[in-house]
Write a protein that holds these residues in place. Structure first.
Motif, PDB file in Angstrom:
ATOM      1  N   LEU A  87      -0.679  -8.830  -5.513  1.00  0.00           N
ATOM      2  CA  LEU A  87       0.227  -9.731  -4.778  1.00  0.00           C
ATOM      3  C   LEU A  87       1.678  -9.484  -5.183  1.00  0.00           C
ATOM      4  CD1 LEU A  87      -1.835 -13.053  -4.862  1.00  0.00           C
ATOM      5  CD2 LEU A  87      -1.422 -11.566  -2.922  1.00  0.00           C
ATOM      6  N   GLY A  88       1.885  -9.158  -6.473  1.00  0.00           N
ATOM      7  CA  GLY A  88       3.239  -8.843  -6.935  1.00  0.00           C
ATOM      8  C   GLY A  88       3.788  -7.611  -6.244  1.00  0.00           C
ATOM      9  N   SER A  89       2.928  -6.603  -6.054  1.00  0.00           N
ATOM     10  CA  SER A  89       3.388  -5.379  -5.393  1.00  0.00           C
ATOM     11  C   SER A  89       3.732  -5.668  -3.928  1.00  0.00           C
ATOM     12  CB  SER A  89       2.364  -4.254  -5.507  1.00  0.00           C
ATOM     13  OG  SER A  89       1.182  -4.619  -4.869  1.00  0.00           O
ATOM     14  N   VAL A  90       3.016  -6.614  -3.309  1.00  0.00           N
ATOM     15  CA  VAL A  90       3.364  -7.023  -1.939  1.00  0.00           C
ATOM     16  C   VAL A  90       4.752  -7.676  -1.938  1.00  0.00           C
ATOM     17  CG1 VAL A  90       2.765  -8.568  -0.025  1.00  0.00           C
ATOM     18  CG2 VAL A  90       0.979  -7.292  -1.191  1.00  0.00           C
ATOM     19  N   GLY A  91       5.014  -8.513  -2.960  1.00  0.00           N
ATOM     20  CA  GLY A  91       6.331  -9.141  -3.099  1.00  0.00           C
ATOM     21  C   GLY A  91       7.431  -8.100  -3.229  1.00  0.00           C
ATOM     22  N   TRP A  92       7.176  -7.047  -4.008  1.00  0.00           N
ATOM     23  CA  TRP A  92       8.170  -5.970  -4.170  1.00  0.00           C
ATOM     24  C   TRP A  92       8.409  -5.248  -2.841  1.00  0.00           C
ATOM     25  CZ3 TRP A  92      11.644  -4.727  -7.755  1.00  0.00           C
ATOM     26  CH2 TRP A  92      11.514  -5.296  -9.012  1.00  0.00           C
ATOM     27  N   ALA A  93       7.340  -5.019  -2.103  1.00  0.00           N
ATOM     28  CA  ALA A  93       7.490  -4.330  -0.807  1.00  0.00           C
ATOM     29  C   ALA A  93       8.340  -5.178   0.141  1.00  0.00           C
ATOM     30  CB  ALA A  93       6.114  -4.059  -0.198  1.00  0.00           C
ATOM     31  N   LEU A  94       8.061  -6.499   0.186  1.00  0.00           N
ATOM     32  CA  LEU A  94       8.833  -7.387   1.075  1.00  0.00           C
ATOM     33  C   LEU A  94      10.289  -7.479   0.619  1.00  0.00           C
ATOM     34  CD1 LEU A  94       6.242 -10.249   1.677  1.00  0.00           C
ATOM     35  CD2 LEU A  94       6.925  -8.439   3.248  1.00  0.00           C
ATOM     36  N   PHE A  95      10.500  -7.434  -0.700  1.00  0.00           N
ATOM     37  CA  PHE A  95      11.866  -7.443  -1.242  1.00  0.00           C
ATOM     38  C   PHE A  95      12.624  -6.209  -0.734  1.00  0.00           C
ATOM     39  CE2 PHE A  95      14.513  -5.576  -4.634  1.00  0.00           C
ATOM     40  CZ  PHE A  95      15.543  -6.504  -4.654  1.00  0.00           C
ATOM     41  N   ALA A  96      11.949  -5.051  -0.767  1.00  0.00           N
ATOM     42  CA  ALA A  96      12.584  -3.814  -0.291  1.00  0.00           C
ATOM     43  C   ALA A  96      12.926  -3.921   1.194  1.00  0.00           C
ATOM     44  CB  ALA A  96      11.656  -2.626  -0.534  1.00  0.00           C
ATOM     45  N   PHE A  97      11.991  -4.482   1.989  1.00  0.00           N
ATOM     46  CA  PHE A  97      12.268  -4.661   3.424  1.00  0.00           C
ATOM     47  C   PHE A  97      13.428  -5.638   3.629  1.00  0.00           C
ATOM     48  CE2 PHE A  97       7.741  -3.295   4.210  1.00  0.00           C
ATOM     49  CZ  PHE A  97       8.095  -2.138   4.869  1.00  0.00           C
ATOM     50  N   GLY A  98      13.524  -6.655   2.750  1.00  0.00           N
ATOM     51  CA  GLY A  98      14.565  -7.667   2.861  1.00  0.00           C
ATOM     52  C   GLY A  98      15.966  -7.077   2.790  1.00  0.00           C
ATOM     53  N   TRP A  99      16.125  -5.999   2.019  1.00  0.00           N
ATOM     54  CA  TRP A  99      17.429  -5.364   1.909  1.00  0.00           C
ATOM     55  C   TRP A  99      17.708  -4.441   3.098  1.00  0.00           C
ATOM     56  CZ3 TRP A  99      21.686  -6.508  -0.419  1.00  0.00           C
ATOM     57  CH2 TRP A  99      21.670  -7.242  -1.596  1.00  0.00           C
ATOM     58  N   GLY A 100      16.688  -4.230   3.914  1.00  0.00           N
ATOM     59  CA  GLY A 100      16.871  -3.367   5.079  1.00  0.00           C
ATOM     60  C   GLY A 100      17.680  -4.083   6.145  1.00  0.00           C
ATOM     61  N   SER A 101      18.017  -3.353   7.173  1.00  0.00           N
ATOM     62  CA  SER A 101      18.816  -3.927   8.243  1.00  0.00           C
ATOM     63  C   SER A 101      17.910  -4.232   9.420  1.00  0.00           C
ATOM     64  CB  SER A 101      19.897  -2.914   8.646  1.00  0.00           C
ATOM     65  OG  SER A 101      20.665  -3.434   9.670  1.00  0.00           O
ATOM     66  N   VAL A 102      17.761  -5.485   9.750  1.00  0.00           N
ATOM     67  CA  VAL A 102      16.905  -5.852  10.887  1.00  0.00           C
ATOM     68  C   VAL A 102      17.747  -6.578  11.936  1.00  0.00           C
ATOM     69  CG1 VAL A 102      14.790  -6.032   9.551  1.00  0.00           C
ATOM     70  CG2 VAL A 102      16.227  -8.024   9.801  1.00  0.00           C
ATOM     71  N   ARG A 103      17.197  -6.616  13.124  1.00  0.00           N
ATOM     72  CA  ARG A 103      17.925  -7.263  14.227  1.00  0.00           C
ATOM     73  C   ARG A 103      17.980  -8.771  13.994  1.00  0.00           C
ATOM     74  NH1 ARG A 103      16.458  -8.629  19.694  1.00  0.00           N
ATOM     75  NH2 ARG A 103      14.386  -7.792  19.440  1.00  0.00           N
ATOM     76  N   GLU A 104      19.131  -9.343  14.193  1.00  0.00           N
ATOM     77  CA  GLU A 104      19.286 -10.792  14.037  1.00  0.00           C
ATOM     78  C   GLU A 104      18.507 -11.521  15.128  1.00  0.00           C
ATOM     79  OE1 GLU A 104      20.827 -12.479  11.619  1.00  0.00           O
ATOM     80  OE2 GLU A 104      21.160 -10.566  10.634  1.00  0.00           O
ATOM     81  N   VAL A 105      18.010 -12.697  14.798  1.00  0.00           N
ATOM     82  CA  VAL A 105      17.274 -13.502  15.778  1.00  0.00           C
ATOM     83  C   VAL A 105      18.201 -13.839  16.942  1.00  0.00           C
ATOM     84  CG1 VAL A 105      16.030 -15.666  16.151  1.00  0.00           C
ATOM     85  CG2 VAL A 105      15.830 -14.467  13.971  1.00  0.00           C
TER      86      VAL A 105
END
Lengths: 229, 59
Positions: A96-114
């Motif tokens: 579960l911690g590794s999933v948290g790290w993966a989501l953290f990495a995605f969080g710093w990515g650039s995604v389209r605003e809602v």
């Protein structure tokens, strides 16, 4: 500045979870020394500080939030030494911690605003819309989904290997198998029922049969050995 | 027949996932030979599933 709360939440929520499970909890162990505890604290400061600085200076914020957090976490793990031995790590918490790290990495990515429409961006190139030449066959998403679920299952299973050297081998084998499974699932899904320059059914069966016969022979041999011994 | 082969390849994909799973699980049970056995079977079945899909002229 208005975008800060959403951006910060994307990084902070998974980052705090990853930090708590994989950095803070091991650092709080009674056998842990002062060095990992200090760096666990520094990691938290970098994690929270990164998105805050990013609102004023994006490059510096990214450096603090990504490299600072990762570097301090890395020093924490190195300092923890025996506390992080494979046999002492809870497999579920680690997964579960590794999933948290993966989501953290995605969080710093650039995604389209809602609510944002990409075509309204001032930098968008004008011209005719590019239309897809074909649509994925029916059931392709299900087959790919099946492969992805199987691949995740393999990666999770690898956490049950508790011998130090074999654990690393288990993860490597599971990762290679997972990639192969997802690749083949995508291939099978994309070709389902589509008219293509396929070889005649008999030729396809012949081509696949040699590997399947080998697998069947191996299965039979294994069953025979199991019956004998 | 072609449709049946398409579905057979899906079934083989499931079998390969199962064989890989047994292989990784065997590593956890400290049964290294069993692990090797199931991983090889998984690889063979997955290769069979891929070859069933090859278009004409594919190697």
């Amino acid at each position: 500045m208005r975008r800060l709360p959403l951006q910060a939440a994307r990084v902070l929520v998974p980052g705090l979870y990853a930090w708590l499970v994989t950095v803070a909890m091991p650092a709080a162990h009674r056998e842990a020394g002062w060095l990992p505890r200090v760096f666990a604290g520094l990691a938290l400061i970098a994690l929270v500080g990164g998105p805050l600085i990013s609102a004023q200076n994006e490059q510096l914020g990214r450096r603090v939030g990504v490299f600072g957090f990762l570097g301090a976490s890395l020093v924490t793990w190195i300092g923890l030494d025996a506390v992080l031995e494979v046999g002492r790590v809870d497999p579920l918490r680690a997964a579960l911690g590794s999933v948290g790290w993966a989501l953290f990495a995605f969080g710093w990515g650039s995604v389209r605003e809602v609510g944002a429409v990409p075509e309204q961006d001032p930098h968008v190139l004008s011209g005719e819309l590019l239309v897809a030449r074909s649509v994925p066959p029916r059931g392709a998403a299900w087959i790919l989904g099946l492969g992805m679920v199987g691949a995740v299952g393999l990666v999770v299973l690898a956490w049950r290997v508790d011998r130090p050297i074999h654990a690393l081998l288990g993860h490597a084998v599971a990762l290679v198998a997972a990639i192969a499974v997802v690749t083949v699932a995508a291939h099978i899904g994309a070709l389902q029922g589509t008219p293509r320059r396929a070889a005649p059914a008999r030729a396809r069966l012949d081509r696949g049969a040699r590997w399947l016969v080998l697998a069947a022979l191996l299965l039979g041999f294994g069953a025979m050995l199991r019956a004998l011994f | 027949m072609v449709r049946a082969l398409d579905w057979l390849s899906v079934l083989l994909l499931l079998l390969a996932i199962g064989a890989f799973g047994l292989g990784v699980h065997a590593l956890g049970r400290r049964a290294d030979l069993d692990a090797l056995y199931w991983l090889v079977i998984g690889a063979l079945v997955l290769k069979g599933a891929t070859d069933l899909l090859r278009p004409q002229g594919g190697r």
